[in-house]
Design an enzyme around this catalytic site. Structure first.
Site, PDB file in Angstrom:
ATOM      1  N   GLY A 105      23.721  -4.241  -1.324  1.00  0.00           N
ATOM      2  CA  GLY A 105      24.149  -5.276  -2.257  1.00  0.00           C
ATOM      3  C   GLY A 105      23.676  -6.685  -2.027  1.00  0.00           C
ATOM      4  O   GLY A 105      23.853  -7.536  -2.895  1.00  0.00           O
ATOM      5  N   PRO A 143      20.946  -1.009   2.426  1.00  0.00           N
ATOM      6  CA  PRO A 143      20.189  -2.013   1.674  1.00  0.00           C
ATOM      7  C   PRO A 143      19.093  -1.390   0.803  1.00  0.00           C
ATOM      8  O   PRO A 143      18.377  -0.492   1.238  1.00  0.00           O
ATOM      9  CB  PRO A 143      19.557  -2.872   2.783  1.00  0.00           C
ATOM     10  CG  PRO A 143      19.488  -1.978   3.967  1.00  0.00           C
ATOM     11  CD  PRO A 143      20.635  -1.014   3.858  1.00  0.00           C
ATOM     12  N   GLY A 144      19.006  -1.868  -0.400  1.00  0.00           N
ATOM     13  CA  GLY A 144      17.911  -1.473  -1.283  1.00  0.00           C
ATOM     14  C   GLY A 144      17.087  -2.710  -1.617  1.00  0.00           C
ATOM     15  O   GLY A 144      16.018  -2.968  -1.067  1.00  0.00           O
ATOM     16  N   TYR A 176      18.628  -6.653 -17.960  1.00  0.00           N
ATOM     17  CA  TYR A 176      19.725  -7.476 -17.422  1.00  0.00           C
ATOM     18  C   TYR A 176      19.517  -8.966 -17.689  1.00  0.00           C
ATOM     19  O   TYR A 176      20.209  -9.781 -17.097  1.00  0.00           O
ATOM     20  CB  TYR A 176      19.801  -7.368 -15.888  1.00  0.00           C
ATOM     21  CG  TYR A 176      19.783  -6.034 -15.247  1.00  0.00           C
ATOM     22  CD1 TYR A 176      20.817  -5.126 -15.454  1.00  0.00           C
ATOM     23  CD2 TYR A 176      18.767  -5.689 -14.358  1.00  0.00           C
ATOM     24  CE1 TYR A 176      20.819  -3.911 -14.797  1.00  0.00           C
ATOM     25  CE2 TYR A 176      18.764  -4.477 -13.695  1.00  0.00           C
ATOM     26  CZ  TYR A 176      19.802  -3.589 -13.921  1.00  0.00           C
ATOM     27  OH  TYR A 176      19.808  -2.396 -13.263  1.00  0.00           O
ATOM     28  N   CYS A 235       6.253  -2.663 -28.651  1.00  0.00           N
ATOM     29  CA  CYS A 235       6.740  -3.025 -29.978  1.00  0.00           C
ATOM     30  C   CYS A 235       8.259  -3.192 -29.991  1.00  0.00           C
ATOM     31  O   CYS A 235       8.981  -2.354 -30.519  1.00  0.00           O
ATOM     32  CB  CYS A 235       6.283  -1.945 -30.962  1.00  0.00           C
ATOM     33  SG  CYS A 235       6.452  -2.492 -32.644  1.00  0.00           S
ATOM     34  N   GLU A 236       8.731  -4.229 -29.327  1.00  0.00           N
ATOM     35  CA  GLU A 236      10.156  -4.585 -29.230  1.00  0.00           C
ATOM     36  C   GLU A 236      10.228  -6.087 -28.970  1.00  0.00           C
ATOM     37  O   GLU A 236       9.503  -6.580 -28.110  1.00  0.00           O
ATOM     38  CB  GLU A 236      10.830  -3.926 -28.002  1.00  0.00           C
ATOM     39  CG  GLU A 236      10.982  -2.448 -28.007  1.00  0.00           C
ATOM     40  CD  GLU A 236      12.097  -1.946 -28.906  1.00  0.00           C
ATOM     41  OE1 GLU A 236      12.978  -2.721 -29.303  1.00  0.00           O
ATOM     42  OE2 GLU A 236      12.054  -0.749 -29.219  1.00  0.00           O
ATOM     43  N   TYR A 240      13.902  -1.792  -7.970  1.00  0.00           N
ATOM     44  CA  TYR A 240      14.367  -1.524  -9.330  1.00  0.00           C
ATOM     45  C   TYR A 240      13.345  -1.958 -10.384  1.00  0.00           C
ATOM     46  O   TYR A 240      13.726  -2.418 -11.470  1.00  0.00           O
ATOM     47  CB  TYR A 240      15.733  -2.206  -9.578  1.00  0.00           C
ATOM     48  CG  TYR A 240      16.745  -1.835  -8.523  1.00  0.00           C
ATOM     49  CD1 TYR A 240      17.271  -0.556  -8.462  1.00  0.00           C
ATOM     50  CD2 TYR A 240      17.132  -2.753  -7.546  1.00  0.00           C
ATOM     51  CE1 TYR A 240      18.169  -0.190  -7.461  1.00  0.00           C
ATOM     52  CE2 TYR A 240      18.030  -2.403  -6.543  1.00  0.00           C
ATOM     53  CZ  TYR A 240      18.538  -1.120  -6.508  1.00  0.00           C
ATOM     54  OH  TYR A 240      19.424  -0.760  -5.520  1.00  0.00           O
TER      55      TYR A 240
END
Ligand SMILES: Cc1ncc(COP(=O)(O)O)c(C=O)c1O
Length: 427
Positions: free
Chosen positions: A252, A289-290, A331, A356-357, A385
């Site tokens: 985290g 931990p990531g 996010y 296309c967004e 991520y």
């Protein structure tokens, strides 16, 4: 035309800018890699930064019995996982296939934790066979673990995942330790879990686990959680569970995505806030931990297709998009962006991809040198991520991943091709 050097704001040493205004990773110019590669975009990783990040955890944990369980969900590249394994890391896994990656990398199963609110029976059979630690997340999960252990005829070493109900003060999508979270047991039902575990010889309760959320910037949050978890540990021990030895406080820790010099706690700050309690309780700590292990080891590098204006807004259009790096779209996450080579006059741009967004952007309102067509563009802190969430949206192939080690670099995972995508059809 003004020629401005691209500035890597608050550079972490392996990523810097050389005297000619080119961005470097360790001793390699990123533009040179781009020139040699025949695919774009790509992820470029620094081995040195990865090793430094691991050592920071190792150093912080000195003197405490501990397990560093790298959260493979952040980046599951087999070569990255192998480097961490060679350094002594274990892992936390959230799917059977992540467990297969850990096995393939040769990780020590006694240092791995299989976690998740929806583990399938097949995954649990495999986890029990492998002998990793397994988190109990719910009543049904406990029953599935019991059945799997009986079928495999092997004891499952389990931890109970508890929600300490501490607010991590982060984006709601990455908050996991509050009472309303989908993860973890119902705390008021703890006694039921303990009774049920006592009934089953195939279960050995070895610890408790919590994970508060991600991108946390205050260590007091971990201290509060550790104190609450120690209360649970006392309750569990008083029920006669003398096998309990692990406090898993999850992962985290945040990283400096903004690169504005904000104080972000380091592993040593985190561990030192909970060291006295851990020592007193005679526990082995597990950290997972990531982001803080791999977030700042990579840049996502794309090439500028063109620059345009809508009249009121300027756009840099690049071949990198939300298909390869979705955090900004998902996010509204901020990652610092700079050119990998000198550019022109300083302007303000939205940096967008070709998908296309309207949600397809890498950064908004960024003031930076104007690139020419073909210029390299780097999104910093793209190790966690980012690649793992890449998709084939708009038929975009997943990009190559490159590892830099000193003066050398190599492709550690090639880019997907159109043929790779076609190969899954029935004919
Ligand atoms: C159980 C668990 N442990 C560890 C992590 C890693 O978190 P981070 O990348 O924020 O360190 C996660 C990610 O959300 C997780 O769900």
């Amino acid at each position: 035309m003004v020629v401005a050097a691209p500035a890597v704001r608050n550079p972490t040493p392996p990523f810097s800018t050389d005297e000619d205004g080119y961005m470097t990773c360790e001793n390699v110019r990123i533009r040179d890699i781009q020139n040699d590669m025949d695919t774009s975009p790509m992820y470029i990783y620094s081995k040195e930064q990865l090793v430094n990040n691991y050592k920071a955890y190792e150093e912080a944990l000195k003197g405490l019995p501990s397990i560093i369980g790298y959260a493979i969900k952040a980046n599951n590249n087999l070569r990255i996982v192998e480097i961490l394994k060679d350094l002594g890391s274990g892992a936390v896994l959230v799917s059977g296939n992540e467990l297969r990656v850990a096995v393939k990398a040769g990780m020590d199963m006694t240092k791995t934790v299989f976690n998740g609110n929806g583990k399938t029976y097949q995954e649990l059979l495999y986890a029990v066979k492998c002998g990793c630690l397994i988190n109990i997340d719910s009543e049904f999960d406990l029953e599935h673990i019991v059945d799997a252990a009986k079928e495999v005829k092997k004891t499952a070493n389990v931890l109970i995942r508890i929600n300490p109900n501490v607010d991590p003060e982060v984006h709601p999508y990455v908050s996991t330790g509050l009472a309303g979270s989908k993860f973890g047991i119902r705390n008021s039902h703890l006694k039921w879990f303990l009774e049920r575990i006592k009934e089953e010889d195939v279960l050995s309760l070895v610890g408790v686990h919590c994970h508060l959320g991600s991108t946390i910037k205050k260590v007091d949050i971990f201290k509060d959680a550790a104190e609450i978890m120690l209360g649970f540990i006392n309750d569990i021990r008083s029920e006669g569970f003398d096998t309990l030895k692990y406090l898993n406080i999850g992962g985290g820790l945040g990283i400096d995505y903004e690169r504005i010099g904000e104080h972000i706690p380091r592993p040593i700050d985190l561990i030192n806030t909970i060291r006295p309690q851990l020592t007193e309780a005679g526990l082995t700590i597990i950290v997972e931990p990531g982001r803080s292990m791999v977030g700042n080891i990579a840049v996502f590098v794309s090439e500028v297709i063109g620059v345009k204006t809508s009249g009121s807004k300027n756009f840099i259009v690049t071949d990198g998009s939300m298909a390869e790096l979705i955090r900004p779209s998902l996010y509204d996450a901020y990652q610092f962006i700079c050119l990998t080579q000198p550019g022109g006059s300083i302007e303000t741009f939205d940096i967008v991809g070709p998908v296309c967004e309207s949600a397809d952007f890498l950064g908004k309102n960024r003031t930076m040198p104007t690139p020419v067509e073909g210029s390299g563009l780097a999104v910093m802190d793209a190790g966690a991520y980012c690649y793992v969430m890449a998709s084939n949206y708009n038929m975009k192939p997943r990009p190559a991943e490159i590892l830099v080690d000193g003066d050398e670099w190599r492709i550690i995972r090639r880019a997907e091709t159109f043929d790779d995508m076609m190969s899954l059809y029935d004919r």
